[in-house]
Scaffold this motif. Structure first.
Motif, short mmCIF file in Angstrom:
data_model
loop_
_atom_site.label_atom_id
_atom_site.label_comp_id
_atom_site.label_asym_id
_atom_site.label_seq_id
_atom_site.Cartn_x
_atom_site.Cartn_y
_atom_site.Cartn_z
N ALA A 1 0.86 -1.19 0.00
CA ALA A 1 0.00 0.00 0.00
C ALA A 1 0.89 1.23 0.00
CB ALA A 1 -0.91 0.02 1.23
N ILE A 2 0.51 2.22 -0.80
CA ILE A 2 1.23 3.49 -0.86
C ILE A 2 0.30 4.56 -0.31
CG2 ILE A 2 2.35 5.17 -2.37
CD1 ILE A 2 2.85 2.73 -4.27
N ILE A 3 0.69 5.15 0.81
CA ILE A 3 -0.15 6.13 1.50
C ILE A 3 0.49 7.50 1.38
CG2 ILE A 3 -1.14 6.79 3.72
CD1 ILE A 3 -0.50 3.46 4.01
N MET A 4 -0.23 8.43 0.78
CA MET A 4 0.26 9.79 0.60
C MET A 4 -0.38 10.69 1.65
SD MET A 4 0.20 12.25 -2.76
CE MET A 4 1.45 11.31 -3.61
N LEU A 5 0.46 11.45 2.34
CA LEU A 5 0.00 12.40 3.35
C LEU A 5 -0.16 13.75 2.66
CD1 LEU A 5 2.51 11.27 6.13
CD2 LEU A 5 0.26 10.33 5.60
N LEU A 6 -1.39 14.16 2.42
CA LEU A 6 -1.68 15.26 1.51
C LEU A 6 -1.54 16.66 2.10
CD1 LEU A 6 -4.76 13.67 -0.24
CD2 LEU A 6 -2.38 13.72 -1.04
N ASN A 7 -1.66 16.82 3.40
CA ASN A 7 -1.55 18.16 3.98
C ASN A 7 -1.08 18.07 5.42
OD1 ASN A 7 -3.90 17.75 5.64
ND2 ASN A 7 -5.16 18.19 3.85
N GLU A 8 -0.92 19.24 6.05
CA GLU A 8 -0.35 19.28 7.40
C GLU A 8 -1.20 18.55 8.44
OE1 GLU A 8 -2.72 23.02 6.75
OE2 GLU A 8 -1.14 22.05 5.63
N ASP A 9 -2.47 18.30 8.14
CA ASP A 9 -3.31 17.56 9.08
C ASP A 9 -2.89 16.10 9.19
OD1 ASP A 9 -4.82 19.82 9.56
OD2 ASP A 9 -6.31 19.33 8.03
N ALA A 10 -2.10 15.61 8.25
CA ALA A 10 -1.70 14.20 8.25
C ALA A 10 -0.18 14.01 8.36
CB ALA A 10 -2.21 13.51 6.98
N TRP A 11 0.57 15.07 8.60
CA TRP A 11 2.01 14.88 8.73
C TRP A 11 2.33 14.12 10.00
CZ3 TRP A 11 3.33 20.55 7.14
CH2 TRP A 11 3.13 20.69 5.77
N LEU A 12 3.40 13.34 9.96
CA LEU A 12 3.81 12.52 11.10
C LEU A 12 5.09 13.10 11.67
CD1 LEU A 12 3.23 8.96 9.59
CD2 LEU A 12 1.58 10.52 10.63
N TYR A 13 5.16 13.17 12.99
CA TYR A 13 6.27 13.87 13.65
C TYR A 13 7.17 12.91 14.42
CZ TYR A 13 3.70 17.90 12.16
OH TYR A 13 3.06 18.83 11.38
N SER A 14 8.46 13.20 14.35
CA SER A 14 9.48 12.40 15.01
C SER A 14 9.19 12.28 16.50
CB SER A 14 10.84 13.08 14.80
OG SER A 14 11.85 12.38 15.49
N GLY A 15 9.37 11.07 17.02
CA GLY A 15 9.16 10.82 18.44
C GLY A 15 7.73 10.48 18.80
N HIS A 16 6.82 10.51 17.85
CA HIS A 16 5.42 10.19 18.12
C HIS A 16 5.12 8.77 17.65
CE1 HIS A 16 3.95 14.53 18.66
NE2 HIS A 16 5.27 14.57 18.53
N ARG A 17 4.08 8.18 18.21
CA ARG A 17 3.65 6.84 17.83
C ARG A 17 2.31 6.94 17.12
NH1 ARG A 17 5.27 1.79 18.44
NH2 ARG A 17 3.77 0.11 18.65
#
Length: 139
Positions: free
Chosen positions: A119-135
């Motif tokens: 599966a290829i999942i695209m994060l389209l905007n800042e509402d879906a960005w993933l941040y270092s150190g988070h689970r």
């Protein structure tokens, strides 16, 4: 997956990943039973849009499931190449929005063209960005 440096792209790794089948069942090949699988992971590199050659590039997560798993796509047949799939993504923890799924308009899921277990999942905007150190969790 890992890679050497590619101009314009950051390599991200996910530690402490856990693949958790929600149900255990068998189904016929021509009539597969969609069974959700949970994937929990830590993010070690922040995934956010980057600017490269005057274009904003959205981050992409590629999930490669074990060989007998298949990403279920929308449509009348699972034998098609590629296709749109469905994913739920949310942050774990004690934050205000932890446990609340990201809005469907902020992510897009596609099954890989030649591999039904990818599966290829695209994060389209800042509402879906993933941040270092988070689970995070993904279904």
């Amino acid at each position: 997956e890992s890679s050497g440096p590619i101009p314009g792209f950051k390599v991200a790794t996910f530690s402490f990943a856990l693949l958790d089948p929600i149900l255990f069942s068998w189904s016929d090949k021509d009539r597969p039973t969609g069974t959700p699988v949970g994937l929990a992971f830590n993010v070690s590199t922040t995934l956010e849009s980057i600017r490269w050659r005057d274009q904003d590039l959205s981050p992409i997560i590629r999930v490669i499931a074990p060989p007998l798993f298949e990403v279920v796509v929308q449509g009348i047949s699972q034998d098609i190449q590629g296709g749109d799939c469905y994913v739920v993504l949310q942050e774990e923890g004690n934050c205000r929005l932890c446990g609340v799924p990201f809005h469907p308009d902020s992510i897009r899921c596609r099954r890989d063209w030649n591999r039904k277990n990818v599966a290829i999942i695209m994060l389209l905007n800042e509402d879906a960005w993933l941040y270092s150190g988070h689970r995070y969790q993904m279904w």
